[in-house]
Write a protein that holds these residues in place. Structure first.
Motif, PDB file in Angstrom:
ATOM      1  N   ARG A 125      40.694  73.218  -7.713  1.00  0.00           N
ATOM      2  CA  ARG A 125      40.801  72.044  -6.838  1.00  0.00           C
ATOM      3  C   ARG A 125      40.335  70.824  -7.621  1.00  0.00           C
ATOM      4  NH1 ARG A 125      37.777  73.342  -1.385  1.00  0.00           N
ATOM      5  NH2 ARG A 125      36.036  73.297  -2.822  1.00  0.00           N
ATOM      6  N   ASP A 126      40.623  69.665  -7.080  1.00  0.00           N
ATOM      7  CA  ASP A 126      40.218  68.411  -7.708  1.00  0.00           C
ATOM      8  C   ASP A 126      40.761  68.380  -9.143  1.00  0.00           C
ATOM      9  OD1 ASP A 126      38.778  67.857  -5.285  1.00  0.00           O
ATOM     10  OD2 ASP A 126      37.138  69.101  -6.051  1.00  0.00           O
ATOM     11  N   GLY A 127      39.918  68.299 -10.152  1.00  0.00           N
ATOM     12  CA  GLY A 127      40.364  68.234 -11.541  1.00  0.00           C
ATOM     13  C   GLY A 127      40.997  69.514 -12.058  1.00  0.00           C
ATOM     14  N   TYR A 128      40.867  70.620 -11.315  1.00  0.00           N
ATOM     15  CA  TYR A 128      41.431  71.901 -11.739  1.00  0.00           C
ATOM     16  C   TYR A 128      42.622  72.320 -10.880  1.00  0.00           C
ATOM     17  CZ  TYR A 128      36.907  71.915 -14.042  1.00  0.00           C
ATOM     18  OH  TYR A 128      35.812  71.570 -14.781  1.00  0.00           O
ATOM     19  N   GLU A 129      43.155  71.370 -10.128  1.00  0.00           N
ATOM     20  CA  GLU A 129      44.316  71.632  -9.271  1.00  0.00           C
ATOM     21  C   GLU A 129      45.438  72.249 -10.086  1.00  0.00           C
ATOM     22  OE1 GLU A 129      46.238  71.701  -5.663  1.00  0.00           O
ATOM     23  OE2 GLU A 129      44.293  70.727  -5.923  1.00  0.00           O
ATOM     24  N   GLY A 130      46.070  73.294  -9.545  1.00  0.00           N
ATOM     25  CA  GLY A 130      47.187  73.938 -10.222  1.00  0.00           C
ATOM     26  C   GLY A 130      46.786  75.069 -11.144  1.00  0.00           C
ATOM     27  N   LEU A 131      45.485  75.338 -11.276  1.00  0.00           N
ATOM     28  CA  LEU A 131      45.012  76.442 -12.117  1.00  0.00           C
ATOM     29  C   LEU A 131      44.554  77.603 -11.239  1.00  0.00           C
ATOM     30  CD1 LEU A 131      42.785  74.471 -14.658  1.00  0.00           C
ATOM     31  CD2 LEU A 131      45.148  75.229 -14.968  1.00  0.00           C
ATOM     32  N   THR A 132      44.631  78.806 -11.780  1.00  0.00           N
ATOM     33  CA  THR A 132      44.108  80.004 -11.135  1.00  0.00           C
ATOM     34  C   THR A 132      43.204  80.713 -12.141  1.00  0.00           C
ATOM     35  OG1 THR A 132      46.112  80.288  -9.823  1.00  0.00           O
ATOM     36  CG2 THR A 132      44.705  82.226 -10.077  1.00  0.00           C
ATOM     37  N   ALA A 133      42.028  81.132 -11.686  1.00  0.00           N
ATOM     38  CA  ALA A 133      41.129  81.917 -12.542  1.00  0.00           C
ATOM     39  C   ALA A 133      40.946  83.293 -11.920  1.00  0.00           C
ATOM     40  CB  ALA A 133      39.777  81.223 -12.690  1.00  0.00           C
TER      41      ALA A 133
END
Length: 166
Positions: A125-133
């Motif tokens: 979310r926020d600055g990590y939108e579009g990533l999955t860990a």
């Protein structure tokens, strides 16, 4: 699955090149925020519900370093040798935040010094939108953990539908 359903479509990661990044790290329990409730259920299991704790994550990938709020509910068998845990995680740092769902299993029958072994799927979310860990973690009995995983430069793929039973 509920947290992830709204994130099936995501933005490509910040970098133009789609690459995955591996990481390792440790989690240290800091303090309880809420001690929740504990008690027997009608089916003979014990339940610890809504325990909320603050943890500190240190990761080889700075995107997964930060303060983590963990809310957990566990089911424990009567002889206290097996436990199932479901948790919600929120990791926050200066670059953004992650929201994750965790499921874990622990058993004294395998190793009395091991707490839970589980997986967390984080949505950026926020600055990590579009990533999955995707994280695999192993807790000790003091709620500290070692973890490893991979950050994918995309949202989690949608879950397929099962074919109808005949």
């Amino acid at each position: 699955v509920g947290l992830l359903a709204g994130s099936a479509v995501g933005v490509a990661a910040q970098d133009e090149e789609a690459t995955t990044t591996s990481f390792t790290g440790t989690s240290s329990f800091v303090e309880f925020i809420s001690e929740g409730t504990w008690g027997p259920l009608p089916n003979g299991l014990d339940e610890s519900a809504n325990f909320v704790g603050l943890h500190r994550w240190e990761s080889s990938d700075p995107r997964l370093t930060g303060d983590v709020i963990v809310a957990s509910t566990s089911l424990i068998d009567p002889d206290k040798s097996n436990v199932l845990t479901s948790s919600t995680y929120e990791l926050t740092n200066d670059g953004g935040s992650w929201l994750g769902e965790h499921s874990a299993f622990g058993s004294n029958e395998y190793d009395p010094d091991v707490g839970n072994i589980g997986t967390i799927i984080f949505v950026g979310r926020d600055g990590y939108e579009g990533l999955t860990a995707y994280v695999i973690n192993q807790f000790d009995m003091a709620a500290n953990a070692e973890f490893s995983g991979v950050i994918f430069p995309t949202a989690m793929p949608p879950f397929p539908e099962l074919p109808a039973a005949e």
